[in-house]
Design an enzyme around this catalytic site. Structure first.
Site, PDB file in Angstrom:
ATOM      1  N   ASP A 292       8.428  -0.590   2.409  1.00  0.00           N
ATOM      2  CA  ASP A 292       8.006   0.381   2.776  1.00  0.00           C
ATOM      3  C   ASP A 292       8.827   0.871   3.900  1.00  0.00           C
ATOM      4  OD1 ASP A 292       6.672   2.706   3.768  1.00  0.00           O
ATOM      5  OD2 ASP A 292       4.652   1.836   3.901  1.00  0.00           O
TER       6      ASP A 292
ATOM      7  N   ASP B  82      -0.466   7.353   3.824  1.00  0.00           N
ATOM      8  CA  ASP B  82      -0.659   6.863   5.125  1.00  0.00           C
ATOM      9  C   ASP B  82      -1.603   7.535   5.967  1.00  0.00           C
ATOM     10  OD1 ASP B  82       1.557   4.732   4.866  1.00  0.00           O
ATOM     11  OD2 ASP B  82       3.122   6.399   5.303  1.00  0.00           O
TER      12      ASP B  82
END
Length: 240
Positions: free
Chosen positions: A198, A47
């Site tokens: 996610d 991320d």
């Protein structure tokens, strides 16, 4: 019907919660990636937050240099898939840098761009030799991205089951409905499209999303904070 799934390690949960514990002093990216590989992980979900798209001074992780360092350090594992999830204000400016750094796929936030911009960005990503994924927030309708998916430029949809930002959030069941809708949509069209979920993935929620049609489950907290270590965490997830 797809009955397989994969578990992907997320590097947001481990490294962006520095204010919760002394991770600066004891974090070791090389060691953590090696643990993932040793435990059988084939995908890493990285991320990238710039502190702007998500307006928080704590939503600041790392950039192309870290991606490049991971790729170079683990060059003996060319099969390692590096999915780069861009939660940034101007995603287009990162495309070339991520390609040069060795990213396998760039996943961008659908909400960060207009539809025409999203199509153009997807074209840029694929032209640079990477796969392209798109991610949607919990409050975004899955049907909003169908026009983008119909271009054939996107091979993965990242359905967020939490608000983008920090690990450890509670799973939002609205994601299950989106998975089922997207599963039906891709089956009707015969499109080879992966569904990734996610956020909030643990031993209790993983079975639900896989049954709904998910192919890939991104787990961060459930793996990195498991009391018995990486291998035990992965076994616990796969056994569900």
């Amino acid at each position: 019907m797809r009955v397989y799934y994969d578990v992907t390690c997320s590097f947001s949960s481990k490294f962006n919660n520095w204010f919760e514990y002394d991770a600066i002093a004891r974090s070791d990216m090389k060691g953590e990636v090696q643990k993932c590989i040793d435990a059988g992980v084939s995908h890493l979900h990285v991320d990238v937050f710039d502190g702007v798209y998500l307006d928080s001074p704590y939503a600041l992780t790392f950039g192309p240099q870290m991606v490049s360092a991971i790729r170079k350090r683990f060059v003996e594992h060319p099969e390692l898939v590096l999915d780069i999830h861009l939660c940034v204000d101007r995603p287009a400016r990162y495309a070339a840098a991520m390609a040069e750094s060795g990213a396998s796929r760039v996943i961008f936030m659908f909400e960060a761009l207009r539809l025409d911009e999203a199509v153009e960005f997807a074209q840029t990503i694929t032209s640079l030799g990477m796969s392209c994924g798109v991610s949607i927030n919990p409050d975004t309708s899955i049907s909003d991205i169908y026009p983008l998916l119909e271009t054939g430029l996107v091979d993965l949809v990242d359905i967020l089951a939490v608000e983008p930002g920090f690990g450890g959030q509670e799973f939002n069941p609205v994601s299950e409905h989106k998975i089922k809708d997207l599963q039906g949509w891709r089956r009707e069209r015969g499109i080879d499209l992966q569904i990734l979920v996610d956020g909030g993935i643990n031993s209790k929620t993983i079975k639900r999303v896989v049954q709904a049609g998910a192919d890939i489950c991104v787990a961060g907290t459930a793996i990195f904070r498991h009391k018995d270590g990486f291998s035990a965490a992965l076994k616990e997830l796969y056994d569900q």
